[in-house]
Scaffold this motif. Structure first.
Motif, PDB file in Angstrom:
ATOM      1  N   SER A  27       0.813  -1.225   0.000  1.00 55.59           N
ATOM      2  CA  SER A  27       0.000   0.000   0.000  1.00 55.59           C
ATOM      3  C   SER A  27       0.842   1.268   0.000  1.00 55.59           C
ATOM      4  CB  SER A  27      -0.925   0.010   1.222  1.00 55.59           C
ATOM      5  OG  SER A  27      -0.170   0.014   2.428  1.00 55.59           O
ATOM      6  N   THR A  28       2.096   1.176   0.432  1.00 61.07           N
ATOM      7  CA  THR A  28       2.943   2.367   0.544  1.00 61.07           C
ATOM      8  C   THR A  28       3.840   2.544  -0.673  1.00 61.07           C
ATOM      9  OG1 THR A  28       2.950   2.094   2.950  1.00 61.07           O
ATOM     10  CG2 THR A  28       4.608   3.562   2.006  1.00 61.07           C
ATOM     11  N   TYR A  29       4.398   1.452  -1.184  1.00 65.30           N
ATOM     12  CA  TYR A  29       5.353   1.540  -2.277  1.00 65.30           C
ATOM     13  C   TYR A  29       4.708   1.010  -3.556  1.00 65.30           C
ATOM     14  CZ  TYR A  29       8.615   2.213   1.546  1.00 65.30           C
ATOM     15  OH  TYR A  29       9.243   2.686   2.660  1.00 65.30           O
ATOM     16  N   ALA A  76      16.928  -1.912  13.247  1.00 66.23           N
ATOM     17  CA  ALA A  76      17.028  -1.303  11.918  1.00 66.23           C
ATOM     18  C   ALA A  76      15.663  -1.073  11.298  1.00 66.23           C
ATOM     19  CB  ALA A  76      17.878  -2.195  11.005  1.00 66.23           C
ATOM     20  N   VAL A  77      14.704  -1.966  11.589  1.00 69.07           N
ATOM     21  CA  VAL A  77      13.404  -1.871  10.940  1.00 69.07           C
ATOM     22  C   VAL A  77      12.457  -0.932  11.692  1.00 69.07           C
ATOM     23  CG1 VAL A  77      12.070  -3.697  12.107  1.00 69.07           C
ATOM     24  CG2 VAL A  77      11.827  -3.364   9.658  1.00 69.07           C
ATOM     25  N   GLU A  78      12.764  -0.652  12.949  1.00 73.32           N
ATOM     26  CA  GLU A  78      11.846   0.169  13.766  1.00 73.32           C
ATOM     27  C   GLU A  78      11.570   1.546  13.153  1.00 73.32           C
ATOM     28  OE1 GLU A  78      11.213   1.326  18.458  1.00 73.32           O
ATOM     29  OE2 GLU A  78      13.232   0.985  17.699  1.00 73.32           O
ATOM     30  N   LYS A 361      17.435  -0.542   1.514  1.00 75.58           N
ATOM     31  CA  LYS A 361      17.006   0.499   0.570  1.00 75.58           C
ATOM     32  C   LYS A 361      15.808   1.298   1.076  1.00 75.58           C
ATOM     33  CE  LYS A 361      18.605  -1.814  -3.647  1.00 75.58           C
ATOM     34  NZ  LYS A 361      18.194  -2.311  -4.985  1.00 75.58           N
ATOM     35  N   MET A 362      15.101   0.776   2.040  1.00 74.07           N
ATOM     36  CA  MET A 362      13.908   1.469   2.528  1.00 74.07           C
ATOM     37  C   MET A 362      14.328   2.625   3.440  1.00 74.07           C
ATOM     38  SD  MET A 362      10.646  -0.050   4.678  1.00 74.07           S
ATOM     39  CE  MET A 362      10.175  -1.178   3.381  1.00 74.07           C
ATOM     40  N   VAL A 367      11.934  10.024   7.401  1.00 70.54           N
ATOM     41  CA  VAL A 367      12.170  10.542   6.054  1.00 70.54           C
ATOM     42  C   VAL A 367      10.917  10.401   5.203  1.00 70.54           C
ATOM     43  CG1 VAL A 367      13.585  10.269   3.976  1.00 70.54           C
ATOM     44  CG2 VAL A 367      14.631  10.024   6.226  1.00 70.54           C
ATOM     45  N   GLN A 368      10.218   9.274   5.345  1.00 70.80           N
ATOM     46  CA  GLN A 368       8.979   9.089   4.595  1.00 70.80           C
ATOM     47  C   GLN A 368       7.945  10.160   4.948  1.00 70.80           C
ATOM     48  OE1 GLN A 368       7.398   5.078   4.640  1.00 70.80           O
ATOM     49  NE2 GLN A 368       9.430   4.190   4.837  1.00 70.80           N
TER      50      GLN A 368
END
Length: 884
Positions: A27-29, A76-78, A361-362, A367-368
């Motif tokens: 849904s986001t990318y 890293a994913v948080e 890469k995400m 930043v988003q």
């Protein structure tokens, strides 16, 4: 002495990471190569969690490496996913590591929709497994000592990190195993054990006694602090784990202190302080004696005790015969120094040496979010510039239409269709005419209704779940400890209210377009007719061919040509403005890396001014040029109008031509507005579907959390006592014993009762006398033990008095030597013989069984005599019941 403390691992319930994370990615990318890579990374993350938490882990460094990789990946994913209760909701359930639970209630567990909670529990397992690996090392070689010290320090650092961050990560009360008090205590214990390992290393390397004494004294200090921490915290000793740990800590404190005194005594001997040597050895002997007497089952100090005693005996002997040095008091001895060679390992990801970010890469969510706000600012800037130019163009068209230009210059003959009007008519037909607009107007209500239904259904889901949550909160009061749905849904409700406001404004805009269409509908229909019908509908007038070569006409045509150039320039500029692109993610990532935060407003406004500053100046210049040209056009048109021959026919014709020109402009604007409205509703449908999915996900997560909480509440209620405890009165628990010399000795303790199944009731029948049981055989020895003064109570005259109570074996039917006999409640037996007293009724005599119409059973025969009517048994036969 090699007793080291390790910590058990926490256990987690299985969590499906694939479905919610994949849903967010799709849904986001947009569908691209990056999206496929992110979806594969989600699968890898789910596999990594199962490897780290979904199976028992060996006490090996490879297992610890898996845990460290998973913890690093969580860190890293948080920042790259919006993990929260009201966005990307993932509920993690963990059990208390020390609470073993009860038979019915199960162990204590906590479920939270927080990635910080998952990180905390995983880090706890990192520390626990590190402590287990360190405890398994062989401390007889250098490699084992180094590894053990390394992992004890890692465990201490991990527990300390949890202590500092757990409350902010959870925003609620944690379970006791990860509470700041518990992990703070565990951190101290691990640090003390690391210090002890360094003491063992120094001892094996035969370092100087002064250094070894300082190391041992520091270890004793660490163990003492940990012991105090355990002892004075109210919540810790309730754990069986800490009840086992406390004596070990106390013993280690004494042992390390004894070692410090032992090595310091050697140093005193080297300095010829023989009295100090003896005092320290005596103190060390007392310490190990305390350990041997109190904690021998936990820690063995036999070797250390023997070593200290040998040194003490030799020191006393030498001092008594040679030195005669005064032995000081322990309190007068100089304090031993301390040397801390250990410190908790700092927890700074990545902790794993083999870590590679699956979502490299995400970009982070910060930043988003900044990119999203930047995109909104950019869209607003583009819309403002484009809207300004379009408004100016519409104003120019409106002014020219009101002046009937350029149709007035082309209509000098007065009886044909002006060229500009003919082109406008063809343009309308090419765009679909009335049918196109009417179809677009017809589609708008359906699109609006679809969006309203999606929004209403989304908000209804929130309302229903919130109502259920409030009902359960009212029912369970303080026990319903999760976040109220009303507080959790505030951002979603704000977003929903914003969507509803957008729809309301869209309805108003649609009505404005319809009104404008109704105003110009007749003239638009006229433009759609064939050329001959259009020519016939336009009134004719007297020719004005005399103005065809005049200077005013030439000036007007020149000015109109310049205005057309301005319009074309604007169309070109609009395309350039819309085509401007710039990747702000690099700027935001750089700012995040340098400052740890992003000042989005400052960075975005600066970049937008740099990108669109020149276009803004060009737009303003275009507006000024148009204003000047329109002023000249109006002046020249006045002169042109004064030269024309004015009459009723010409005025009527000019008015129709003005309306046709205005209808064309309105048609193009309405058509554009309706197409933009259709696109707006379709785009809004996608946004509302995402909003609906978001609401559905959070409601589903809340329902899952609600079911878990209800289950835990039911278990906790089942563990609670059904009624408050109370004291039973003494007269109900202990029967009063009769007093006086005639009171017989109490009967034997009755056999335990066995519960029999309830037999179904049979229809009543005439009572029949039961079969007579065989009489018990009583030996003369047993009968002679009855005191002479003990007289039985009186009984009916038709029966002889029963035999007095006598000593005997266990009451009927608990006899272990005969198969087929089962334990029976005492109250069940109707044949209670006189020599077998009923419980709690020691003075109750035998009451013979008698039914109506039947004679009583014969009374008990005199002592040593058989019952009348029964054959006498041989004297050599063993009695039916064993005698006491």
């Amino acid at each position: 002495m090699a007793t080291f403390i390790s910590v058990p691992l926490k256990k987690s319930s299985e969590v499906d990471l694939v479905k919610p994370l994949s849903k967010f990615v799709t849904s986001t990318y947009p569908a691209s190569e990056d999206q496929g890579e992110y979806l594969r990374a989600v699968e890898e993350l789910n596999k990594l969690r199962k490897s780290a938490l979904g199976r028992p882990l060996d006490k090996h460094e490879s297992s610890l490496e898996i845990l460290l990789r998973y913890y690093d990946q969580l860190c890293a994913v948080e920042p790259k996913f919006p993990f929260s209760e009201n966005q990307l909701c993932l509920t993690f359930t963990w059990k208390d590591a020390f609470d073993k639970g009860s038979l019915f209630g199960g162990s204590v567990k906590l479920a939270l929709a927080s990635l910080g909670y998952e990180k905390t529990c995983v880090l706890f397992n990192v520390a626990a497994l590190a402590s287990q690996i360190a405890s398994e090392q062989n401390l007889d070689n250098d490699e084992g000592l180094k590894t053990s010290a390394k992992y004890y320090q890692l465990a201490s650092g991990a527990f300390g990190h949890i202590k500092d961050t757990v409350l902010s990560a959870l925003n609620r009360e944690p379970t006791m195993d990860i509470s700041p008090e518990t992990v703070g205590t565990l951190s101290l214990i691990m640090l003390a054990q690391a210090q002890e390992v360094f003491f063992l290393k120094a001892t094996s390397d035969k370092m100087k006694d002064a250094v070894i004494a300082k190391l041992a004294n520091q270890a004793a200090d660490f163990y003492g602090d940990a012991f105090k921490q355990c002892q004075y915290k109210d919540n810790l000793p309730k754990y069986f784990y800490f009840q086992e740990v406390l004596p070990v800590l106390a013993a280690k404190h004494c042992i390390m202190q004894a070692n410090a005194e032992l090595h310091q005594s050697i140093l005193a001997k080297q300095k010829k302080r023989f009295g100090e040597e003896i005092a320290r050895l005596q103190h060390a002997a007392e310490l190990v004696k305390t350990v041997a007497s109190r904690y021998d089952e936990y820690v063995s100090v036999k070797d250390l005790t023997d070593k200290i005693n040998r040194c003490l005996t030799a020191a006393k002997k030498d001092n008594d015969f040679i030195y005669h040095d005064r032995v000081p008091e322990v309190k007068d001895l100089e304090h031993i120094g301390k040397a801390a060679l250990v410190k908790p390992t700092a927890i700074t990801p990545p902790l794993s040496q083999k870590f590679s970010d699956l979502f490299e890469k995400m970009v982070p969510m910060a930043v988003q979010q900044s990119m999203s706000i930047y995109s909104q600012r950019k869209a607003e800037t583009v819309n403002r510039l484009v809207g300004t130019m379009r408004e100016a163009t519409n104003l120019c068209n409106g002014v020219l239409a009101s002046l009937n230009l350029p149709a007035a210059l082309e209509d000098l003959s007065g009886d044909s269709i002006p060229q500009s009007i003919a082109e406008k008519a063809r343009n309308v037909v090419q765009h679909g005419g009335l049918q196109s607009i009417e179809q677009l107007i017809k589609d708008l209500p359906e699109l609006l209704t679809r969006n309203r239904e999606i929004l209403d259904e989304s908000l209804k889901m929130l309302d229903d779940e919130e109502t259920t949550d409030n009902e359960l909160r009212t029912k369970f009061s303080q026990r319903w400890s999760r976040t109220p749905s009303g507080d959790l849904y505030k951002p979603l409700r704000t977003e929903g209210a914003n969507f509803r406001n957008i729809l309301d404004k869209a309805v108003q805009a649609d009505q404005v377009v319809r009104d404008r269409y109704n105003t110009h509908c007749a003239m638009i229909a006229l433009l759609c007719k064939p050329e001959n019908e259009l020519n016939a509908a336009i009134p004719s007038a007297n020719p004005t061919k005399t103005l065809q070569g005049s200077e005013v006409v030439n000036v007007l045509r020149s000015l109109l040509a310049q205005l057309e150039e301005v319009k074309k320039e604007r169309e070109t500029m609009e395309g350039e403005i819309k085509a401007v692109t710039f990747d702000m993610s690099i700027t935001f990532l750089t700012a995040l890396a340098q400052d740890g935060a992003i000042n989005e407003e400052q960075l975005s406004l600066g970049q937008l001014d740099q990108l669109y500053g020149s276009y803004n100046q060009r737009v303003q210049a275009s507006l000024r040029t148009q204003e000047e040209l329109l002023g000249k056009v109006q002046t020249s048109h006045q002169e042109f109008s004064s030269l024309k021959q004015s009459n009723a026919d010409s005025n009527q014709r000019e008015e129709v031509l003005k309306k046709l020109a205005s209808a064309h402009d309105s048609y193009m604007e309405i058509s554009n507005n309706l197409r933009e409205g259709t696109k707006f509703y379709n785009d809004l449908t996608e946004i509302l579907l995402k909003f609906q999915n978001k609401c559905s996900d959070i409601v589903f997560a809340r329902k899952t959390e609600r079911d878990e909480l209800l289950k835990d509440l039911q278990q906790s209620i089942a563990r609670e006592p059904s009624a408050p405890t109370f004291n039973v009165p003494a007269y109900q628990s202990t029967p009063a014993a009769p007093s006086g010399p005639a009171a017989p000795a109490p009967g034997p303790t009755p056999a335990p009762r066995t519960v029999f199944p309830v037999q179904p009731q049979q229809p009543e029948s005439k009572p029949q006398p039961p079969a007579r049981p065989p009489p018990p055989s009583v030996t003369p020895q047993a009968a002679s033990t009855t005191p002479a003064s003990s007289q039985p109570a009186a009984v009916p005259t038709n029966n002889p008095p029963p035999m007095a109570p006598q000593a005997q074996g266990p009451p009927y039917p608990t006899y272990q030597g005969y198969p087929g006999y089962y334990q029976m409640p005492m109250g069940y037996n109707p044949y209670a013989y006189g020599q077998y007293n009923m419980p709690n009724m020691p003075n109750m005599p035998y009451m013979p069984y008698q039914t109506p119409g039947q004679g009583g059973y014969p009374g008990t025969a005199p002592a040593g005599q058989p019952y009348p009517g029964y054959p006498q048994q041989p004297p050599q036969q063993q009695p039916y019941y064993p005698q006491q």
